[in-house]
Design a protein around this motif. Structure first.
Motif, PDB file in Angstrom:
ATOM      1  N   LYS A 172       0.844  -1.198   0.000  1.00  0.00           N
ATOM      2  CA  LYS A 172       0.000   0.000   0.000  1.00  0.00           C
ATOM      3  C   LYS A 172       0.874   1.240   0.000  1.00  0.00           C
ATOM      4  O   LYS A 172       1.728   1.412   0.877  1.00  0.00           O
ATOM      5  N   ARG A 224      -0.428   4.678  -0.422  1.00  0.00           N
ATOM      6  CA  ARG A 224      -1.087   5.730   0.338  1.00  0.00           C
ATOM      7  C   ARG A 224      -2.592   5.473   0.349  1.00  0.00           C
ATOM      8  O   ARG A 224      -3.104   4.631  -0.397  1.00  0.00           O
ATOM      9  N   SER A 225      -3.244   6.164   1.246  1.00  0.00           N
ATOM     10  CA  SER A 225      -4.708   6.120   1.319  1.00  0.00           C
ATOM     11  C   SER A 225      -5.220   7.539   1.538  1.00  0.00           C
ATOM     12  O   SER A 225      -4.603   8.322   2.272  1.00  0.00           O
ATOM     13  N   GLU A 226      -6.319   7.857   0.907  1.00  0.00           N
ATOM     14  CA  GLU A 226      -6.882   9.203   1.007  1.00  0.00           C
ATOM     15  C   GLU A 226      -8.395   9.106   1.043  1.00  0.00           C
ATOM     16  O   GLU A 226      -8.998   8.154   0.513  1.00  0.00           O
ATOM     17  N   ARG A 279      -9.965   5.709  -0.425  1.00  0.00           N
ATOM     18  CA  ARG A 279      -9.344   5.116  -1.610  1.00  0.00           C
ATOM     19  C   ARG A 279      -7.888   4.778  -1.298  1.00  0.00           C
ATOM     20  O   ARG A 279      -7.119   5.634  -0.873  1.00  0.00           O
ATOM     21  N   GLU A 280      -7.533   3.507  -1.488  1.00  0.00           N
ATOM     22  CA  GLU A 280      -6.178   3.035  -1.237  1.00  0.00           C
ATOM     23  C   GLU A 280      -5.479   2.749  -2.570  1.00  0.00           C
ATOM     24  O   GLU A 280      -6.074   2.148  -3.464  1.00  0.00           O
ATOM     25  N   TRP A 329      -2.323   0.811  -4.274  1.00  0.00           N
ATOM     26  CA  TRP A 329      -1.356  -0.271  -4.074  1.00  0.00           C
ATOM     27  C   TRP A 329      -0.476  -0.383  -5.315  1.00  0.00           C
ATOM     28  O   TRP A 329      -0.925  -0.157  -6.432  1.00  0.00           O
ATOM     29  N   SER A 334      -6.036   0.344  -7.420  1.00  0.00           N
ATOM     30  CA  SER A 334      -6.812   1.280  -6.606  1.00  0.00           C
ATOM     31  C   SER A 334      -7.994   0.542  -5.987  1.00  0.00           C
ATOM     32  O   SER A 334      -8.754  -0.130  -6.696  1.00  0.00           O
ATOM     33  N   LYS A 367     -12.759   1.587  -0.273  1.00  0.00           N
ATOM     34  CA  LYS A 367     -13.286   0.919   0.908  1.00  0.00           C
ATOM     35  C   LYS A 367     -14.182   1.882   1.686  1.00  0.00           C
ATOM     36  O   LYS A 367     -13.957   3.093   1.678  1.00  0.00           O
TER      37      LYS A 367
END
Length: 210
Positions: free
Chosen positions: A17, A19-21, A114-115, A117, A138, A141
């Motif tokens: 992963k 980043r996640s936003e 939204r993650e 990878w 992408s 979640k």
């Protein structure tokens, strides 16, 4: 016997992963406009603290305490989603103990995250030629999201999630009872002197025989 991993899980093991936003929330009509969050009628100048999973509670509280100490700041919002919800509650509870008389409203909802990878460089995906860029994935979640509003001004007590100010002062402001420096089991001054004045057993018998 261990249960074999699913094909989807085996594929995700080859990714990391990046980043996640937080994903944008629709048009914002039900949320009181873009960026307003679950509280649509906040006072001007309200501080919004976004709590992340890697945020330092000490740094968050230092900024929040300094902001609420200003007379112009009337409210503050702590918000976090996913694994950051625990830190969100901790920050709000500590600030309530530092500043008495804060009204609270808690809102719980689901937030889209939204993650992004990417495939691991040592183990490229099947069919990938050397020198090709890493494959990206992408994932969208829905995770629990928590928002806590703390206000110096009175709020509507009929709204869901309202909590009145705590009538009892925090632990830091409670007077402490005086404690004696004498440790447990240590005899008092009078007791020790009385014990020293008493003759030891057998001392009188030795004097008589002498």
């Amino acid at each position: 016997m261990a249960k074999p991993a699913s094909p989807q899980r085996r594929r995700m093991e080859n990714f990391r992963k990046v980043r996640s936003e937080e994903a944008p929330v629709g048009s914002g009509e039900k949320e009181g406009g873009p960026g307003s969050g679950p509280f649509a009628d906040l006072a001007p100048g309200a501080v919004h603290m976004r709590v992340k999973e890697g945020s330092k509670i000490r740094n968050l509280l230092a900024f929040a305490t300094a902001s609420m100490a200003q007379p112009a700041t009337r409210a503050i919002v702590f918000s976090g989603c996913g694994r950051a919800t625990t830190k969100t509650v901790t920050c709000a509870e500590i600030l309530k103990r530092r500043l008495a008389g804060l009204h609270q409203v808690t809102r719980l909802r689901y937030q889209s995250v939204r993650e992004l990878w990417q495939s691991l460089p040592p183990e490229p995906t099947p069919g990938q030629k050397p020198g090709e860029p890493a494959a990206s994935l992408s994932v969208l979640k829905n995770v629990p999201s928590l928002a806590i509003l703390l206000s110096k001004d009175a709020l509507d007590p009929r709204q869901p999630g309202y909590q009145p100010p705590n009538p009892h002062p925090g632990p830091s402001s409670q007077p402490t009872a005086p404690t004696s420096k004498r440790s447990l089991g240590e005899p008092a001054a009078g007791e020790s002197s009385a014990k020293r004045s008493q003759p030891e057993p057998g001392a009188a018998e030795e004097d008589q025989t002498a």
